[in-house]
Design an enzyme around this catalytic site. Structure first.
Site, PDB file in Angstrom:
ATOM      1  CB  SER A 191      -0.896   0.016   1.249  1.00  0.00           C
ATOM      2  OG  SER A 191      -0.111   0.245   2.415  1.00  0.00           O
ATOM      3  CG  ASP A 192       1.263   5.885  -1.218  1.00  0.00           C
ATOM      4  OD1 ASP A 192       2.176   6.091  -0.403  1.00  0.00           O
ATOM      5  OD2 ASP A 192       1.119   6.566  -2.253  1.00  0.00           O
ATOM      6  CG  PHE A 193       2.322   6.729   5.144  1.00  0.00           C
ATOM      7  CD1 PHE A 193       2.990   5.922   6.047  1.00  0.00           C
ATOM      8  CD2 PHE A 193       1.666   7.845   5.615  1.00  0.00           C
ATOM      9  CE1 PHE A 193       3.022   6.237   7.397  1.00  0.00           C
ATOM     10  CE2 PHE A 193       1.687   8.171   6.962  1.00  0.00           C
ATOM     11  CZ  PHE A 193       2.363   7.362   7.855  1.00  0.00           C
TER      12      PHE A 193
END
Length: 757
Positions: free
Chosen positions: A289-291
């Site tokens: 995932s992205d942050f």
């Protein structure tokens, strides 16, 4: 389009067809082979003597067998560690902000992620390479590959072995803040160059690439609270396609899903991660995932997310146990996610090449500096020139350099460092994503180069328009610098220069008719002053070697060869996203301003469909300021008749485009010959698509037969002759007359036709 050859050959496999649980059960006996007398401890590094007989360190076995052995020996919560970045990558740590795990099994590596579209960010002692948009402007696969090999070497030397890069985008709006991090507006160009970047990062077998951000992540404004609402054909042909190409041609070990929703579903819990990215594209690595872009446990995991970035929030042991007990997730999917992560780490060399015990202070050798300079030179685009360039000053002549970003001197907090890399908000340290401690500014380089001609250079920071005009009036030639800051966390509000740049150029050009403009921007800008200046050179964010590169280009030591990877419009009103519904998107009440305290999802309507970037301007008959592919040289090139050999009969046939190219000028130069294809009218695409290109270096007066070879694999993998049919869910070919045009930009010079049955 010839592709650079990676140093490490890599086979392709499709998504796991048996369940990971079955694979683990079949290979479980492998874990019994380690003798009890050699039992390693959790603190043992993978290459220690105690780890030699551990089955997951046995290099005679395949990465899949090694991963299966490790996971078969793991407890359930040890498996869970692989599903979150921090527990996966810090094997000896057991507490992560109050979330506890058992110690990881021994002989597993320490892994450190780093952001890095342009270089190894936020550390010193590394090379500040030019921005990705500058690399895209080279149209040079080999140079992009070489740069990423160098970047991976520096990352490893700094104790980092996963690079969150390259980045891909559809280039939907030039206002998008992360435009300089990406590779332009064309899916084929950005996909091919992105694949070269992936291969470069992973070439030495000790650093992983993370291709990002999948998918339709086209603005920073409300990037976590917006939905990209896009039809399936557009999604496939504009936004999916660069990722499909980069996955098929680059084979990345990981892909990052994006913040935004796609048609109302968060990208990190969209079934497309499984059905499109993994099954159809063949992405065999793991999805991270992205942050902060995870919003669920079960939906994210079951739809294809394999690892949560940073600390455990949604993939904690408690939440995973609870979801498993309730039947919301399956053991097979847990095992598959862990298997994907571990196998990628092993296949990518992280188990067998541990990070150095102490990062090196300086990992930037001269060879990397040369790559940075070549990228800055080849990636700079000569947009306009009436003959004033290259500079040929006579002895005693004066050159005035105007503009704060031309010098390392601090002018009210502004200097050449602000044109080195992307801006970084103050909460993250301020100034630039790159340390740029070896920066050579333009005023220094121009002064040194002018001295060789017996000329002199003066510098004025441009904060006082009257002083700038006076300095220009006192010079024979003026080089004025205009800048614009674009980067993550915010879109740019308009396409104008920052720091009163347009007024500065007006003042300078009004005082000296021999004015050259050097642009240092991350995206397209409007140029109301264009008729009043004699030349414009776009250098983007050119990294630490910006000064030497600018000097070599302005003085003609290097002949410009960069080509625009994005369209420069005359005005923001001409862009494809020119209604509030298209950009920035609206809320339920029809407004573009978020209601105070609201968590409502902004709805962004991709109603322009396929007409993104250069396709929009051509379909709408809008004349841009500078078209896609544009870039001038200090010489000229003439194209001869185009021949299609052999003429393809089907969508999977290879084809070669053959034509003559002659350097008609008096200096050596390099032309980027570009090929564009028009589909039959029945395909419903009233514009041309880029299908290939070739960088051709020619001596003055030289003529050569050039071939742009589109292999059968190129035609198939890049869907060069196909469009996506939403009724059948497949790529199809429209029979009929296809036209190919070849030239030095979208304004092509020679054409030919062929029929597909």
């Amino acid at each position: 389009m010839p592709r650079p050859t990676a140093h490490r050959p890599r086979s392709r496999s499709r998504r796991i067809t048996t369940t990971a649980a079955t694979t683990l059960a079949l290979l479980a006996p492998l874990v019994t082979s380690a003798p009890a007398t050699a039992a390693p401890t959790a603190a043992d590094a993978p290459t220690s003597a105690a780890c030699r007989d551990v089955p997951w360190m046995d290099r005679t076995r395949t990465p899949e067998q090694r991963a299966a052995a490790l996971l078969a020996a793991s407890s359930q919560h040890q498996k869970y560690r692989w599903l979150v970045e921090q527990p996966a990558n810090s094997p000896q740590q057991t507490d992560f902000q109050g979330v506890r795990y058992p110690a990881q099994l021994p002989c597993t590596p320490t892994v450190v992620y780093t952001d890095g579209p342009e270089g190894v960010r936020n550390v010193t002692g590394v090379t500040a390479f030019p921005a990705a948009i500058a690399a895209a402007s080279t149209w040079d696969e080999q140079l992009v590959y070489d740069k990423h090999v160098a970047q991976a070497d520096e990352a490893f030397g700094k104790g980092k072995n996963v690079i969150l890069a390259p980045g891909l985008s559809g280039g939907r709006t030039p206002l998008a803040g992360r435009t300089p991090e990406y590779l332009g507006e064309d899916p084929v160009l950005s996909g091919v160059l992105g694949a070269a970047g992936v291969r470069g990062i992973e070439a030495e077998g000790r650093v992983l690439a993370d291709l990002k951000h999948y998918v339709a992540n086209e603005q920073e404004l409300d990037r976590e609270e917006s939905s990209s609402n896009v039809d399936e054909r557009t999604l496939r042909q504009v936004y999916d396609l660069p990722f499909e190409i980069a996955v098929r041609r680059g084979d990345p070990e990981s892909v990052m899903c994006s913040f935004n929703q796609v048609n109302g579903v968060y990208a990190c819990e969209d079934e497309r991660l499984n059905t499109v990215l993994k099954d159809e594209f063949g992405m065999r690595g793991y999805v991270v995932s992205d942050f902060g872009s995870v919003h669920s446990t079960a939906a994210s995991l079951m739809n294809g997310l394999d690892q949560e970035l940073n600390r455990p929030v949604w993939f904690t042991p408690y939440l995973l146990d609870e979801a498993l007990t309730r039947g919301q997730i399956t053991q097979a999917r847990i095992d598959e996610a862990a298997t994907r992560v571990v196998t990628a780490y092993i296949r990518g060399g992280l188990f067998d090449n541990p990070l150095p015990a102490r990062p090196r202070a300086d990992v930037s050798p001269r060879a990397h500096t040369e790559i940075a300079r070549r990228t800055a030179e080849q990636g700079s685009v000569l947009l306009a020139n009436d003959g004033i360039l290259p500079l040929r000053p006579e002895r005693g002549q004066k050159i005035a350099v105007v503009g704060a970003t031309a010098s390392t001197r601090d002018t009210d907090g502004l200097s050449a460092a602000d044109a080195c890399g992307m801006p970084l908000p103050e909460r993250f340290g301020g100034n630039s994503t790159m340390a740029c401690e070896n920066l050579v500014a333009a005023d220094t380089a121009l002064r040194d180069r002018a001295r060789q001609e017996g000329a002199s250079v003066t510098f004025t920071d441009g904060t006082d328009l009257e002083a700038a005009a006076a300095a220009a009036a006192d010079a024979d030639v003026t080089v004025v610098f205009g800048y614009q800051r674009a980067g993550e966390f915010a879109d740019v509000p308009d396409l104008r220069l920052n720091g009163n740049g347009d007024a500065l150029i007006d003042a300078v050009a009004g005082a000296n008719p021999n004015t050259v403009v050097v642009l240092q921007t991350g995206t397209a800008v409007e140029m109301p002053w264009l008729p009043d200046v004699r030349a414009v050179l776009e250098t983007w964010y050119a990294g630490e070697q910006q000064g030497p590169a600018i000097a070599s280009l302005l003085f003609g030591d290097v002949n410009p060869s960069g080509k625009l990877p994005m369209t420069f419009p005359k005005s923001l009103a001409d862009t494809p996203t020119n209604t509030p519904e298209q950009y920035p998107g609206v809320f339920a009440d029809g407004s573009t301003e978020r209601p105070e305290g609201s968590t409502e999802i902004r709805q962004v309507d991709y109603s322009e469909g396929l007409q993104v970037g250069h396709r929009w301007y051509e379909a709408q008959g809008i004349e841009p300021l500078f078209p896609f592919g544009h870039g001038l040289s200090y010489t000229s090139f003439a194209y001869g008749p185009l021949e299609v050999v052999p003429a393809p009969t089907g969508a999977q046939d290879g084809v070669t485009l053959r034509f003559s190219l002659r350097n008609t000028g008096e200096v050596d130069g390099t032309e980027v010959a570009q090929a564009y294809l028009s589909l039959p009218d029945a395909a419903g695409e009233p514009f041309r698509r880029l299908v290939g290109w070739q960088r051709v270096a020619l001596d003055a007066g030289e003529e050569r037969t050039v071939e742009i070879a589109l292999s059968a694999a190129d035609v198939a993998d890049l869907h060069l002759l196909e469009h996506f049919d939403v009724r059948t869910g497949t790529w199809v070919t429209t029979p009929g007359t296809h036209r190919v045009d070849v030239g030095g930009s979208l304004r092509t010079s020679t054409s030919a036709e062929f029929e597909l049955r």
